[in-house]
Write an enzyme that holds these catalytic residues in place. Structure first.
Site, PDB file in Angstrom:
ATOM      1  N   LYS A  41       0.692  -1.337  -0.342  1.00 24.20           N
ATOM      2  CA  LYS A  41      -0.067  -0.319   0.469  1.00 24.20           C
ATOM      3  C   LYS A  41       0.394   1.327   0.224  1.00 24.20           C
ATOM      4  O   LYS A  41       0.930   2.403  -0.527  1.00 24.20           O
ATOM      5  CB  LYS A  41      -1.027  -0.200   0.759  1.00 24.20           C
ATOM      6  CG  LYS A  41      -2.275  -0.904   0.912  1.00 24.20           C
ATOM      7  CD  LYS A  41      -2.745  -0.756   2.317  1.00 24.20           C
ATOM      8  CE  LYS A  41      -2.212  -1.131   4.333  1.00 24.20           C
ATOM      9  NZ  LYS A  41      -1.588  -2.403   4.048  1.00 24.20           N
ATOM     10  N   THR A  42       1.561   1.337   0.566  1.00 22.99           N
ATOM     11  CA  THR A  42       2.646   2.617   0.798  1.00 22.99           C
ATOM     12  C   THR A  42       3.150   2.742  -0.541  1.00 22.99           C
ATOM     13  O   THR A  42       3.706   3.482  -0.570  1.00 22.99           O
ATOM     14  CB  THR A  42       3.048   2.676   2.184  1.00 22.99           C
ATOM     15  OG1 THR A  42       2.772   1.996   3.508  1.00 22.99           O
ATOM     16  CG2 THR A  42       4.796   3.670   2.379  1.00 22.99           C
ATOM     17  N   ASP A  99      -1.613   7.551   3.679  1.00 24.66           N
ATOM     18  CA  ASP A  99      -1.439   6.417   4.800  1.00 24.66           C
ATOM     19  C   ASP A  99      -2.589   5.851   5.478  1.00 24.66           C
ATOM     20  O   ASP A  99      -2.275   7.031   6.773  1.00 24.66           O
ATOM     21  CB  ASP A  99       0.301   6.603   4.382  1.00 24.66           C
ATOM     22  CG  ASP A  99       0.107   5.489   4.458  1.00 24.66           C
ATOM     23  OD1 ASP A  99      -0.021   3.904   3.571  1.00 24.66           O
ATOM     24  OD2 ASP A  99       1.435   4.532   3.869  1.00 24.66           O
ATOM     25  N   GLU A 100      -2.093   4.922   6.128  1.00 24.17           N
ATOM     26  CA  GLU A 100      -3.138   4.594   7.047  1.00 24.17           C
ATOM     27  C   GLU A 100      -4.432   5.120   7.622  1.00 24.17           C
ATOM     28  O   GLU A 100      -3.998   5.637   9.058  1.00 24.17           O
ATOM     29  CB  GLU A 100      -2.240   4.877   7.986  1.00 24.17           C
ATOM     30  CG  GLU A 100      -0.297   4.289   8.302  1.00 24.17           C
ATOM     31  CD  GLU A 100      -0.537   2.780   8.206  1.00 24.17           C
ATOM     32  OE1 GLU A 100      -1.439   2.201   9.166  1.00 24.17           O
ATOM     33  OE2 GLU A 100       0.459   2.163   8.779  1.00 24.17           O
ATOM     34  N   ARG A 133       4.898  -7.537  10.607  1.00 22.82           N
ATOM     35  CA  ARG A 133       6.543  -6.804  10.520  1.00 22.82           C
ATOM     36  C   ARG A 133       7.214  -7.726  10.514  1.00 22.82           C
ATOM     37  O   ARG A 133       8.452  -6.499  10.036  1.00 22.82           O
ATOM     38  CB  ARG A 133       7.123  -5.574  12.157  1.00 22.82           C
ATOM     39  CG  ARG A 133       6.010  -4.987  12.713  1.00 22.82           C
ATOM     40  CD  ARG A 133       5.453  -3.497  11.445  1.00 22.82           C
ATOM     41  NE  ARG A 133       3.671  -3.988  11.046  1.00 22.82           N
ATOM     42  CZ  ARG A 133       3.788  -3.780  10.080  1.00 22.82           C
ATOM     43  NH1 ARG A 133       4.022  -3.336   8.872  1.00 22.82           N
ATOM     44  NH2 ARG A 133       2.098  -4.135   9.440  1.00 22.82           N
TER      45      ARG A 133
END
Ligand code: ATP
Ligand code: MG
Length: 718
Positions: free
Chosen positions: A35-36, A220-221, A606
């Site tokens: 996504k980023t 973002d987010e 992560r």
């Protein structure tokens, strides 16, 4: 123009998202699906291919670290500086707008930012001055109430007085707090957002200017935006259909601070022409890690639902370590990190993630003993240290005499004989006349109100501030910081402190001068703002950025919350115990429990190659000894993806300082052993230190922990 480099490294769906013509879009996808990456590539695409000026790009994210990374990635791809682009956090960008239009926002040019500690202090003082019992009305609860209202866009006068006793009192306090902040030119974090929103809402010309300027708005987010942040985005994109958001409902972890997953639904309603793109391939983690994350999050009910897959292979199993106590846990983690480093792994690729900041100390101590460099994000940050805050308070007063919290902080630090009585008189007058403490001082001095001693002391303080301002006038920023540090008396004060603390404080003040020297004021030269004010704002907003440069090769320590959006080859997720993670307050509340589970999902995802999860059978936290049971999240990860690590079988001394194994094995005791003592009863051995006659054993008895000399303690091994 050759732009293949921009799209070659994308899969088909990602490419579709990056190259789509301007319109509102939602990229809804799980962790690590790019996504980023899509957001960054789209910005570059719009500049390179669509010919948009960097000037017309706005990109928002949640942490300073994420914003810095985004900027870096764009710079790399574009090969041009990104200064003209507005890339930052919601708070950072709101601050920027308020600085540019302070007057229209009804703020003094020199307004200062109140961080949450300062805010709490202001509230405490407020309660005191109004003679309100802080046991009945805990300051933290008042702070929480005020911030929650602001996050919803509500001022005190917007809230209906329902007659409810609690609300009634809170409103009185909210109003009084607003008055103090307005009078002192102070803006807290929630206020930054609220005021920036009001500024645009109430000034149509300004709003149109920014609407025309920002041709594309990227977030973002998005799942973690709150009401006021979303309202701000809506204003900026009104009638333009140019809002590009990426997010993952499974990673919404700020509900407790007012974030609304529902904003994703609102977006779909408010931007009817939007397109939704889903990404399903995960590029970050190996199979076992990803499957575990998928299985865990499936235990949540309210989900938009998605499955991630990877073609990276199964990879290693997730390692589970049941530690004896928190020291053993830290020992284990650091041992594994040593192995990683020995195999030439980079330190910066390793992260230790925990639920609560208080957990970091054990790991810091171990890492320090092992001489492994590390960096802690959050925690007690540089700009939050007492000596730094005091020095900044002097600087803030130079800029804004009405900054009451700064006045309170340093009026008698170092001691100048300005006592509680003098301060009470100042506060009384300030409150009744609605003036600042500074103005109250000059007024009372004029009336010869004080005794000669008190009056002299106060005069000297006012004179000091005026003199400092005069002396600083022509100086460079770092020279100002240096001069104020020297002349205000703090250095003298710390020199008198006997232990190393004073020395460390002086070093920190020197570091502050360095920070000022390195402060890149001209980063945004389109604005003509006071350098000192920008530096002070930087200190409040970007507190975490001071500990070592980003490029330093060191182990990364942070809370699970601040790890959002980041990735590491090796991840240690520690403290998976009921009451800690999930946290104590959440276990009885389904919604909060699900948020904790999302946090755990964030933690697992992560990890790129190796994931270690640990929990302790006993833990001392916040000064209390506990015997927690393992976190329910461990049961929710199917055993096929995990393996138990048994380290205690071969390492008998969980916390010994790098003594040779042979020495350790000479000891009769080992950690975890059950022993009995004639006086203290039965207990468990925690750690062993020294040898022979010097050997000491720490035992956890019912009545608490005790260090005993092994040779004399008459311990019986059970
Ligand atoms: P999160 O939900 O955690 O924020 P994300 O969806 O934003 O994750 P990214 O950080 O953009 O994911 O990407 C995860 C990793 O996968 C990054 O290292 C990124 O460079 C890599 N990646 C993404 N897409 C591709 C691709 N098409 N080819 C190769 N690597 C990719
Ligand atoms: Mg991301």
């Amino acid at each position: 123009m050759d732009v293949t480099f921009l799209i070659d490294s994308l899969n088909d769906t990602q490419r579709q998202a990056v190259t789509a013509p301007s319109k509102s879009m939602l990229i809804l996808a799980g962790a690590g699906s790019g996504k980023t990456r899509v957001l960054v590539h789209r910005i570059v695409w719009q500049i390179q291919v669509e010919g948009l000026s960097p000037h017309s790009i706005l990109a928002v994210t949640f942490t300073n670290k994420a914003a810095a990374e985004m900027r870096e990635r764009i710079e790399k791809l574009l090969n041009i500086p990104t200064r003209a682009m507005w890339i930052g956090t919601f708070h950072g960008l709101a601050h920027r707008i308020l600085r540019r239009h302070a007057q229209q926002a009804k703020l003094p040019d020199t307004f200062q930012i109140l961080d949450s500690d300062d805010q709490l202090r202001v509230i405490k003082r407020l309660l005191k001055s109004m003679s309100i019992d802080d046991k009945k009305w805990p300051p933290r609860q008042v702070q929480w109430f005020i911030n929650a209202q602001k996050d919803e866009g509500l001022r005190a006068n917007h809230i209906a007085d329902t007659g409810d006793y609690f609300v009634k009192q809170m409103l009185v306090l909210y109003k009084a707090y607003e008055d103090i902040c307005n009078r002192s030119g102070l803006v807290d974090f929630a206020e930054l957002l609220l005021r920036a929103h009001e500024l645009l809402r109430d000034n149509p010309d300004l709003l149109h200017f920014y609407q025309r300027r920002f041709r594309q708005v990227h977030v973002d987010e998005f799942q973690d935006t709150n009401t006021i942040q979303y309202a701000w985005l809506r204003l900026l994109t009104e009638g333009q259909d140019n809002l590009f958001i990426v997010g993952d409902d499974d990673q919404s972890i700020y509900g407790w601070r007012g974030a609304k997953i529902a904003n994703i639904f609102s977006f779909q309603k408010h931007y009817p022409n939007h397109e939704i793109i889903r990404l399903e391939q995960n590029y970050r983690s190996t199979g076992n890690i990803l499957h575990a994350a998928n299985k865990l999050i499936a235990h949540n009910s309210n989900r938009m639902g998605k499955q991630l897959w990877t073609d990276a292979g199964e990879g290693e199993l997730i390692s589970l370590y049941s530690a004896f106590n928190e020291q053993d846990e830290a020992y284990f983690v650091v041992e594994r990190i040593k192995q990683w480093i020995e195999k030439d792994g980079l330190k910066q690729d390793v992260a230790i993630l925990y639920r609560s900041n208080a957990q970091s100390r054990q790991f810091e101590e171990r890492l320090m003993t092992a001489a492994i460099p590390y960096r802690v994000y959050g925690g007690l940050r540089f700009f939050e240290r007492a000596e730094i805050k005091s020095s900044l308070a002097y600087l803030r007063l130079l800029s804004n005499r009405n900054d009451d919290p700064s006045f309170e902080r340093v009026v008698n630090t170092p001691t100048r004989g300005i006592g509680a009585k003098t301060m009470d008189s100042l506060r009384d007058l300030a409150r009744s006349e609605e003036i600042s403490l500074w103005d109250a001082s000059t007024a009372l001095l004029k009336q010869d109100f004080f005794t000669a001693r008190a009056s002299n002391a106060l005069k000297k303080f006012l004179q000091l501030i005026n003199d400092l301002e005069f002396l600083c006038e022509e100086l460079e920023l770092f020279e100002k910081v240096k001069l104020v540090g020297e002349k205000c008396g703090l250095i003298e004060l710390y020199k008198k402190e006997k232990d190393d603390r004073g020395e460390a404080r002086i070093e920190n003040l020197e570091e502050l001068v360095n920070a000022a020297r390195g402060f890149d004021y001209h980063a945004d030269n389109e604005e003509n703002l006071n350098e000192l004010d920008m530096f002070l704002a930087h200190a409040s907003l970007e507190s975490g950025e001071m500990q070592g440069a980003n490029s330093d090769d060191c182990i990364q320590l942070m809370t699970l919350h601040s790890a959002k959006g980041l990735e590491f080859k090796q991840v240690f997720m520690v403290g998976l115990e009921e009451g800690l993670f999930p946290s104590g307050q959440s276990v009885d509340d389904i919604a909060r429990l699900e948020e904790e589970r999302r946090l755990c999902y964030v933690g697992i995802t992560r990890a790129m190659e190796q994931l270690y999860i640990s929990y302790a059978e006993s833990r001392r936290l916040y000064g209390k000894e506990t015997y927690p049971s393992p976190s329910r999240f461990l049961r929710e990860i199917p055993a096929e993806f995990t393996q138990d690590v048994r380290i205690r079988a071969n390492i008998t001394q969980p916390s010994a300082k790098k003594q040779s194994a042979s020495l350790a094995s000479q000891s009769t005791y080992r950690a975890g052993q059950k022993v009995s003592h004639p006086k203290f009863g039965t207990g468990l051995v925690l750690q062993i230190e020294g040898e022979g006659k010097q050997e000491k054993v720490q035992v956890n008895f019912n009545g608490g922990r005790k260090w005993l000399m092994a040779a004399y303690a008459r311990l019986e091994i059970l």
